[in-house]
Scaffold this motif. Structure first.
Motif, PDB file in Angstrom:
ATOM      1  N   THR A 311       0.781  -1.178  -0.445  1.00  0.00           N
ATOM      2  CA  THR A 311       0.023  -0.571   0.437  1.00  0.00           C
ATOM      3  C   THR A 311       0.864   1.306   0.362  1.00  0.00           C
ATOM      4  OG1 THR A 311      -1.938  -1.149   1.488  1.00  0.00           O
ATOM      5  CG2 THR A 311      -1.789   0.960   0.976  1.00  0.00           C
ATOM      6  N   PRO A 312       0.472   2.139  -0.776  1.00  0.00           N
ATOM      7  CA  PRO A 312       1.184   3.164  -1.076  1.00  0.00           C
ATOM      8  C   PRO A 312       1.956   4.313   0.365  1.00  0.00           C
ATOM      9  CG  PRO A 312       0.130   3.740  -2.583  1.00  0.00           C
ATOM     10  CD  PRO A 312      -0.267   2.651  -1.907  1.00  0.00           C
ATOM     11  N   GLY A 313       2.745   4.034   0.836  1.00  0.00           N
ATOM     12  CA  GLY A 313       3.094   4.987   2.001  1.00  0.00           C
ATOM     13  C   GLY A 313       3.228   3.888   3.302  1.00  0.00           C
ATOM     14  N   ASN A 314       2.834   2.982   2.736  1.00  0.00           N
ATOM     15  CA  ASN A 314       2.580   2.095   3.883  1.00  0.00           C
ATOM     16  C   ASN A 314       4.022   1.308   4.827  1.00  0.00           C
ATOM     17  OD1 ASN A 314       2.533   0.013   5.915  1.00  0.00           O
ATOM     18  ND2 ASN A 314       0.245  -0.033   5.148  1.00  0.00           N
ATOM     19  N   THR A 315       5.060   2.006   5.020  1.00  0.00           N
ATOM     20  CA  THR A 315       6.601   2.186   5.280  1.00  0.00           C
ATOM     21  C   THR A 315       6.805   0.515   5.731  1.00  0.00           C
ATOM     22  OG1 THR A 315       6.016   2.905   7.398  1.00  0.00           O
ATOM     23  CG2 THR A 315       7.527   3.801   4.789  1.00  0.00           C
ATOM     24  N   GLY A 316       5.482   0.534   7.074  1.00  0.00           N
ATOM     25  CA  GLY A 316       5.383  -1.241   7.639  1.00  0.00           C
ATOM     26  C   GLY A 316       5.275  -2.271   6.669  1.00  0.00           C
ATOM     27  N   GLU A 317       4.435  -2.601   5.403  1.00  0.00           N
ATOM     28  CA  GLU A 317       3.947  -3.460   5.152  1.00  0.00           C
ATOM     29  C   GLU A 317       5.817  -3.485   3.613  1.00  0.00           C
ATOM     30  OE1 GLU A 317       0.743  -3.987   1.704  1.00  0.00           O
ATOM     31  OE2 GLU A 317       0.301  -2.769   3.105  1.00  0.00           O
ATOM     32  N   LEU A 318       5.856  -2.131   3.306  1.00  0.00           N
ATOM     33  CA  LEU A 318       6.454  -2.810   2.381  1.00  0.00           C
ATOM     34  C   LEU A 318       7.516  -3.048   2.952  1.00  0.00           C
ATOM     35  CD1 LEU A 318       7.578  -2.014  -0.166  1.00  0.00           C
ATOM     36  CD2 LEU A 318       9.112   0.154   0.565  1.00  0.00           C
ATOM     37  N   ALA A 319       8.524  -3.305   4.253  1.00  0.00           N
ATOM     38  CA  ALA A 319       9.410  -3.290   5.600  1.00  0.00           C
ATOM     39  C   ALA A 319       9.265  -5.194   5.211  1.00  0.00           C
ATOM     40  CB  ALA A 319       9.277  -3.294   6.506  1.00  0.00           C
ATOM     41  N   ARG A 320       8.060  -5.706   5.118  1.00  0.00           N
ATOM     42  CA  ARG A 320       7.600  -6.820   5.877  1.00  0.00           C
ATOM     43  C   ARG A 320       7.600  -7.966   4.280  1.00  0.00           C
ATOM     44  NH1 ARG A 320       3.142  -5.020   8.407  1.00  0.00           N
ATOM     45  NH2 ARG A 320       1.871  -4.864   7.163  1.00  0.00           N
ATOM     46  N   LYS A 321       7.899  -7.271   3.245  1.00  0.00           N
ATOM     47  CA  LYS A 321       7.187  -8.198   1.622  1.00  0.00           C
ATOM     48  C   LYS A 321       9.331  -7.494   1.472  1.00  0.00           C
ATOM     49  CE  LYS A 321       2.689  -6.765   0.206  1.00  0.00           C
ATOM     50  NZ  LYS A 321       2.263  -8.425   0.422  1.00  0.00           N
ATOM     51  N   LEU A 322       9.714  -6.243   1.419  1.00  0.00           N
ATOM     52  CA  LEU A 322      11.262  -6.360   1.706  1.00  0.00           C
ATOM     53  C   LEU A 322      12.100  -7.554   2.752  1.00  0.00           C
ATOM     54  CD1 LEU A 322      12.573  -3.132   2.106  1.00  0.00           C
ATOM     55  CD2 LEU A 322      12.809  -4.850   0.241  1.00  0.00           C
ATOM     56  N   ASP A 323      11.116  -8.121   3.882  1.00  0.00           N
ATOM     57  CA  ASP A 323      11.443  -9.171   4.582  1.00  0.00           C
ATOM     58  C   ASP A 323      11.660 -10.568   3.976  1.00  0.00           C
ATOM     59  OD1 ASP A 323      12.419 -10.422   7.288  1.00  0.00           O
ATOM     60  OD2 ASP A 323      10.666 -11.102   7.285  1.00  0.00           O
ATOM     61  N   LEU A 324      10.205 -10.349   3.277  1.00  0.00           N
ATOM     62  CA  LEU A 324      10.028 -11.908   2.554  1.00  0.00           C
ATOM     63  C   LEU A 324      11.589 -11.991   1.322  1.00  0.00           C
ATOM     64  CD1 LEU A 324       6.692 -12.037   1.764  1.00  0.00           C
ATOM     65  CD2 LEU A 324       7.138 -13.847   3.321  1.00  0.00           C
ATOM     66  N   LEU A 325      11.489 -11.501   0.500  1.00  0.00           N
ATOM     67  CA  LEU A 325      12.133 -10.952  -0.212  1.00  0.00           C
ATOM     68  C   LEU A 325      13.948 -11.515   0.667  1.00  0.00           C
ATOM     69  CD1 LEU A 325      10.796  -8.919  -3.156  1.00  0.00           C
ATOM     70  CD2 LEU A 325      10.811 -11.497  -3.568  1.00  0.00           C
ATOM     71  N   MET A 326      14.263 -10.770   1.330  1.00  0.00           N
ATOM     72  CA  MET A 326      15.506 -10.619   1.284  1.00  0.00           C
ATOM     73  C   MET A 326      15.464 -12.002   2.826  1.00  0.00           C
ATOM     74  SD  MET A 326      15.645  -6.746   3.229  1.00  0.00           S
ATOM     75  CE  MET A 326      17.292  -7.324   3.512  1.00  0.00           C
ATOM     76  N   SER A 327      15.133 -12.578   3.012  1.00  0.00           N
ATOM     77  CA  SER A 327      14.820 -14.324   3.337  1.00  0.00           C
ATOM     78  C   SER A 327      14.907 -15.786   2.970  1.00  0.00           C
ATOM     79  CB  SER A 327      13.530 -14.081   4.973  1.00  0.00           C
ATOM     80  OG  SER A 327      13.553 -12.930   5.549  1.00  0.00           O
ATOM     81  N   ASP A 328      14.593 -14.980   1.955  1.00  0.00           N
ATOM     82  CA  ASP A 328      13.630 -16.595   1.028  1.00  0.00           C
ATOM     83  C   ASP A 328      15.135 -16.159  -0.130  1.00  0.00           C
ATOM     84  OD1 ASP A 328      12.746 -19.079  -0.694  1.00  0.00           O
ATOM     85  OD2 ASP A 328      10.807 -18.267  -0.050  1.00  0.00           O
ATOM     86  N   LYS A 329      15.757 -17.246  -0.748  1.00  0.00           N
ATOM     87  CA  LYS A 329      16.317 -17.425  -1.904  1.00  0.00           C
ATOM     88  C   LYS A 329      16.252 -17.910  -2.732  1.00  0.00           C
ATOM     89  CE  LYS A 329      21.434 -17.440  -4.338  1.00  0.00           C
ATOM     90  NZ  LYS A 329      20.173 -17.880  -5.643  1.00  0.00           N
ATOM     91  N   SER A 330      15.072 -18.705  -2.830  1.00  0.00           N
ATOM     92  CA  SER A 330      13.680 -19.602  -3.683  1.00  0.00           C
ATOM     93  C   SER A 330      13.119 -19.143  -3.701  1.00  0.00           C
ATOM     94  CB  SER A 330      13.902 -20.807  -3.368  1.00  0.00           C
ATOM     95  OG  SER A 330      12.790 -20.819  -1.721  1.00  0.00           O
ATOM     96  N   LEU A 331      12.621 -17.631  -2.964  1.00  0.00           N
ATOM     97  CA  LEU A 331      11.606 -16.946  -3.756  1.00  0.00           C
ATOM     98  C   LEU A 331      12.215 -15.560  -4.717  1.00  0.00           C
ATOM     99  CD1 LEU A 331       8.549 -15.984  -2.811  1.00  0.00           C
ATOM    100  CD2 LEU A 331       9.344 -15.018  -1.367  1.00  0.00           C
ATOM    101  N   ARG A 332      12.985 -15.209  -4.126  1.00  0.00           N
ATOM    102  CA  ARG A 332      14.065 -14.242  -4.960  1.00  0.00           C
ATOM    103  C   ARG A 332      14.170 -14.605  -6.344  1.00  0.00           C
ATOM    104  NH1 ARG A 332      16.861 -13.228  -0.682  1.00  0.00           N
ATOM    105  NH2 ARG A 332      18.671 -14.282  -1.128  1.00  0.00           N
ATOM    106  N   ASP A 333      15.002 -16.397  -6.455  1.00  0.00           N
ATOM    107  CA  ASP A 333      15.338 -16.501  -8.038  1.00  0.00           C
ATOM    108  C   ASP A 333      14.130 -16.699  -8.531  1.00  0.00           C
ATOM    109  OD1 ASP A 333      17.836 -16.686  -6.927  1.00  0.00           O
ATOM    110  OD2 ASP A 333      17.768 -18.613  -6.669  1.00  0.00           O
ATOM    111  N   ARG A 334      12.911 -17.023  -7.549  1.00  0.00           N
ATOM    112  CA  ARG A 334      11.875 -17.469  -8.940  1.00  0.00           C
ATOM    113  C   ARG A 334      10.781 -16.714  -9.082  1.00  0.00           C
ATOM    114  NH1 ARG A 334       9.393 -19.890  -5.134  1.00  0.00           N
ATOM    115  NH2 ARG A 334       7.740 -18.771  -4.672  1.00  0.00           N
ATOM    116  N   MET A 335      10.669 -15.781  -8.514  1.00  0.00           N
ATOM    117  CA  MET A 335      10.104 -14.017  -8.516  1.00  0.00           C
ATOM    118  C   MET A 335      11.149 -13.667 -10.038  1.00  0.00           C
ATOM    119  SD  MET A 335       7.839 -12.144  -5.462  1.00  0.00           S
ATOM    120  CE  MET A 335       6.061 -12.918  -5.594  1.00  0.00           C
TER     121      MET A 335
END
Length: 364
Positions: A311-335
């Protein structure tokens, strides 16, 4: 007419380092490669002009610096410079096209004689971003009588038509390159590329990083770009205690190289049109977490498939999205790999074909 044309691309500046200027030169190269005779015209010259190197088409700057401030001197100056545009346009062969990439530049083009030429006025930002600025009124005023008002998404075109510009249609940007080798996605780095200005929301990205960065020791945030907000952003970074994990990389002319040095891309803008940096990241196979701040963003990114939207401007939500990608290499590679495939729908051949079809259609 289906053969080569004279095409004039008129922008606020030929030499600025920014999305619209980059698009202008990319489009000029693509049309030149198709055999069209292209001329790029800028209104102003910035104090710190970007080195363009050798170009396969001529460029003209109406002013060596900035035009005079509002008043009689400016009016006289605009008429004088518009006469130069008239002389340039008069040399065009039948079927010539004038593409005005920004509405401010249109104020000069309107004073010039464009008889016999097709005139296309563009807005490279979303309808909502334009509506929140002084440009909205100017777009309605200056683009009302052009042959075509062109925006970047169907969603925005419908909104402009609703506002009374019935000559509006849409045509997305082309992705500038589709590299054979993607980013290896091995560096523990999140990449941001954009002007250090309020619209690009780097302040929001720093707030986001203050939430997610400490959870990932060894990861860094690399911020590429320069701009008027750099000093205040560096102070914010220090006050948040982030200096150890944030790298201020400055401007870069090697975007592929910058993206190869990262595994995730972050877009924290308050407003966008059809963000080039997002397309470039996807072309390099770097998965994105982005604020869904414009129709262009959710047209490029398919949420949950080739990137993640917040959601625009929601830094907590953007942080959770970044956390998902930073935590999971297989998700990063797939996406990342899915992003590389999906972005091909904006390949240069298809987009330039659509431009040439538009030229032919508007000439009728």
């Amino acid at each position: 007419m289906t053969g080569p044309r004279d095409v004039f691309l008129v922008a606020n500046s030929v030499d600025e380092l920014g999305g619209v200027t980059s698009w202008t030169h990319h489009m000029a190269r693509l049309l030149t490669e198709r055999g069209h005779r292209v001329h790029v015209i800028g209104i102003t010259t910035p104090e710190d002009p970007h080195d363009l190197g050798e170009l396969p088409y001529p460029t003209t700057r109406l002013y060596g610096g900035q035009p005079p401030g509002p008043g009689r001197a400016r009016d006289a100056s605009m008429r004088e410079r518009a006469a130069l545009l008239t002389r340039l346009f008069a040399a065009a062969r039948p079927g010539g096209v004038v593409i005005v990439t920004q509405v401010w530049a249109m104020e000069w083009v309107k004073l010039a004689d464009t008889a016999g030429l097709t005139v296309i006025g563009m807005s490279h930002e979303s309808y909502e971003t334009s509506r929140a600025s002084s440009r909205f009124r100017r777009v309605l005023q200056h683009y009302r009588d052009v042959d075509r008002m062109l925006v970047l998404t169907r969603e925005d075109a419908d909104l402009w038509i609703g506002a009374g510009l019935n000559n509006t249609s849409f045509l997305p940007n082309a992705v500038p390159w589709l590299p054979d080798e993607p980013s290896p996605r091995t560096e523990k780095a999140v990449i941001s590329i954009g002007r250090l200005s309020d619209e690009k929301g780097v302040d929001l990205l720093l707030d986001t990083w203050s939430e997610v960065g400490p959870r990932h020791p060894g990861w860094v945030l690399k911020i590429y770009g320069s701009g008027e907000d750099e000093e205040i952003l560096r102070k914010q970074c220090a006050s948040l205690g982030l200096d150890a994990s944030v790298r201020w990389m400055g401007r870069t002319s090697d975007v592929p190289g910058a993206l190869r040095g990262g595994s995730v891309f972050a877009l924290s803008s308050r407003g966008e049109g059809f963000p080039l940096a997002l397309m470039e990241a996807m072309a390099m196979g770097v998965p994105c977490a982005a604020f869904d701040c414009a129709p262009g963003v959710h047209e490029i990114v398919r949420d949950g498939e080739d990137g993640l939207l917040a959601t625009p401007g929601n830094t907590g939500e953007l942080a959770r999205k970044l956390d998902l990608l930073m935590s999971d290499k297989s998700l990063r590679d797939r996406m990342g790999e899915t992003a590389r495939e999906n972005i091909r729908r904006y390949g240069t051949e298809e987009i330039v074909d659509r431009w040439e079809q538009l030229f032919t259609f508007l000439e009728r």
